[in-house]
Motif scaffolding. Structure first.
Motif, PDB file in Angstrom:
ATOM      1  N   VAL A   3       0.845  -1.192   0.000  1.00 49.51           N
ATOM      2  CA  VAL A   3       0.000   0.000   0.000  1.00 49.51           C
ATOM      3  C   VAL A   3       0.881   1.243   0.000  1.00 49.51           C
ATOM      4  CG1 VAL A   3      -1.943  -1.089   1.174  1.00 49.51           C
ATOM      5  CG2 VAL A   3      -0.250   0.129   2.508  1.00 49.51           C
ATOM      6  N   ILE A  56      -5.313   5.983   0.120  1.00 48.37           N
ATOM      7  CA  ILE A  56      -4.613   4.722   0.322  1.00 48.37           C
ATOM      8  C   ILE A  56      -4.723   3.982  -1.005  1.00 48.37           C
ATOM      9  CG2 ILE A  56      -4.577   2.552   1.612  1.00 48.37           C
ATOM     10  CD1 ILE A  56      -6.170   4.189   3.841  1.00 48.37           C
ATOM     11  N   THR A  58      -3.266   0.839  -3.810  1.00 49.52           N
ATOM     12  CA  THR A  58      -2.492  -0.321  -4.250  1.00 49.52           C
ATOM     13  C   THR A  58      -2.238  -0.023  -5.727  1.00 49.52           C
ATOM     14  OG1 THR A  58      -4.521  -1.583  -4.645  1.00 49.52           O
ATOM     15  CG2 THR A  58      -3.442  -1.904  -2.523  1.00 49.52           C
ATOM     16  N   VAL A  62      -7.902   2.481  -2.773  1.00 48.02           N
ATOM     17  CA  VAL A  62      -8.705   1.488  -2.047  1.00 48.02           C
ATOM     18  C   VAL A  62      -9.242   2.040  -0.732  1.00 48.02           C
ATOM     19  CG1 VAL A  62      -7.556  -0.501  -3.083  1.00 48.02           C
ATOM     20  CG2 VAL A  62      -6.672   0.458  -0.948  1.00 48.02           C
ATOM     21  N   GLY A  63      -8.899   3.276  -0.419  1.00 46.85           N
ATOM     22  CA  GLY A  63      -9.366   3.861   0.822  1.00 46.85           C
ATOM     23  C   GLY A  63      -8.780   5.247   1.020  1.00 46.85           C
ATOM     24  N   TYR A  64      -9.028   5.791   2.206  1.00 47.63           N
ATOM     25  CA  TYR A  64      -8.502   7.121   2.519  1.00 47.63           C
ATOM     26  C   TYR A  64      -8.411   7.295   4.026  1.00 47.63           C
ATOM     27  CZ  TYR A  64     -13.158   8.840   3.801  1.00 47.63           C
ATOM     28  OH  TYR A  64     -14.368   9.034   4.422  1.00 47.63           O
ATOM     29  N   ILE A  88     -11.466   1.739   4.231  1.00 48.98           N
ATOM     30  CA  ILE A  88     -10.982   0.792   3.226  1.00 48.98           C
ATOM     31  C   ILE A  88     -12.224   0.281   2.501  1.00 48.98           C
ATOM     32  CG2 ILE A  88      -9.884  -1.455   2.818  1.00 48.98           C
ATOM     33  CD1 ILE A  88      -7.856   0.622   3.662  1.00 48.98           C
ATOM     34  N   CYS A  92     -12.150  -4.686  -0.438  1.00 53.73           N
ATOM     35  CA  CYS A  92     -10.715  -4.793  -0.121  1.00 53.73           C
ATOM     36  C   CYS A  92     -10.456  -5.125   1.342  1.00 53.73           C
ATOM     37  CB  CYS A  92     -10.013  -3.489  -0.490  1.00 53.73           C
ATOM     38  SG  CYS A  92     -10.080  -3.110  -2.244  1.00 53.73           S
ATOM     39  N   ARG A  93     -11.503  -5.303   2.113  1.00 53.93           N
ATOM     40  CA  ARG A  93     -11.338  -5.567   3.541  1.00 53.93           C
ATOM     41  C   ARG A  93     -10.945  -7.011   3.799  1.00 53.93           C
ATOM     42  NH1 ARG A  93     -16.717  -2.210   5.210  1.00 53.93           N
ATOM     43  NH2 ARG A  93     -15.916  -0.202   4.500  1.00 53.93           N
ATOM     44  N   LEU A  97      -5.014  -4.808   4.225  1.00 52.39           N
ATOM     45  CA  LEU A  97      -4.736  -3.479   3.683  1.00 52.39           C
ATOM     46  C   LEU A  97      -4.904  -2.378   4.733  1.00 52.39           C
ATOM     47  CD1 LEU A  97      -6.415  -3.772   0.174  1.00 52.39           C
ATOM     48  CD2 LEU A  97      -3.978  -3.845   0.710  1.00 52.39           C
ATOM     49  N   GLY A  98      -5.930  -2.477   5.543  1.00 53.30           N
ATOM     50  CA  GLY A  98      -6.153  -1.469   6.582  1.00 53.30           C
ATOM     51  C   GLY A  98      -5.017  -1.448   7.587  1.00 53.30           C
ATOM     52  N   ALA A 101      -1.972  -0.026   5.890  1.00 52.80           N
ATOM     53  CA  ALA A 101      -2.106   1.426   5.689  1.00 52.80           C
ATOM     54  C   ALA A 101      -1.861   2.182   6.987  1.00 52.80           C
ATOM     55  CB  ALA A 101      -3.481   1.761   5.125  1.00 52.80           C
TER      56      ALA A 101
END
Length: 147
Positions: A3, A56, A58, A62-64, A88, A92-93, A97-98, A101
């Motif tokens: 990430v 965030i 990849t 995929v998130g912020y 996320i 993608c959970r 990843l969370g 990140a």
């Protein structure tokens, strides 16, 4: 999966608003804001510098994360970070990843801070479990009476 974090740009505000709407739904917030209102709020945060907003990524976003740094209330020579929003994407959970990140954010953006503060809505059990798994603990309980 690797990430990356990158500062959000004004061109990202529509995407951020869509993600924010999903966050509101997922945490079962009472926030009634529309996509348009959420987009305007993100644009305002970026323009005024009220908060740092990072995407965030990849291969794609995929998130912020939205946060601000300020002097610690009790130790003004130290800094504290208030983490306002973390998201996320649903698909993608449960892939790490969370966690990745937050680890990257902590080591690259939260290096000189004494505390990180965040709020989790009482109905958001999954969010509470996630943050506790990262070492966050209870500090206070905010109670609300709705008339």
């Amino acid at each position: 999966m690797c990430v990356n974090l990158r500062p959000a740009l004004p061109a990202d505000c529509a995407l951020l608003a869509r993600m924010n709407k999903q966050l509101i739904e997922d945490e079962r917030s009472r926030n009634p804001m529309t996509l348009e209102q959420l987009e305007r709020r993100m644009a305002r945060w970026l323009a005024r510098g009220e908060y740092q907003v990072e995407l965030i990524e990849t291969e794609r976003p995929v998130g912020y994360i939205v946060y601000r740094t300020s002097p610690d209330e009790f130790y003004p020579e130290q800094k504290v970070v208030y983490l306002r929003q973390f998201f996320i994407a649903r698909e993608c959970r449960r892939k790490g990843l969370g966690r990745a990140a937050i680890a990257l954010w902590m080591e690259s953006r939260v290096t000189e801070c004494s505390r990180v503060i965040l709020e989790v809505l009482a109905k958001n059990r999954a969010g509470l479990e996630f943050w506790r798994s990262l070492g966050f603990g209870d500090y206070a309980h905010v109670l609300l009476l709705t008339k």
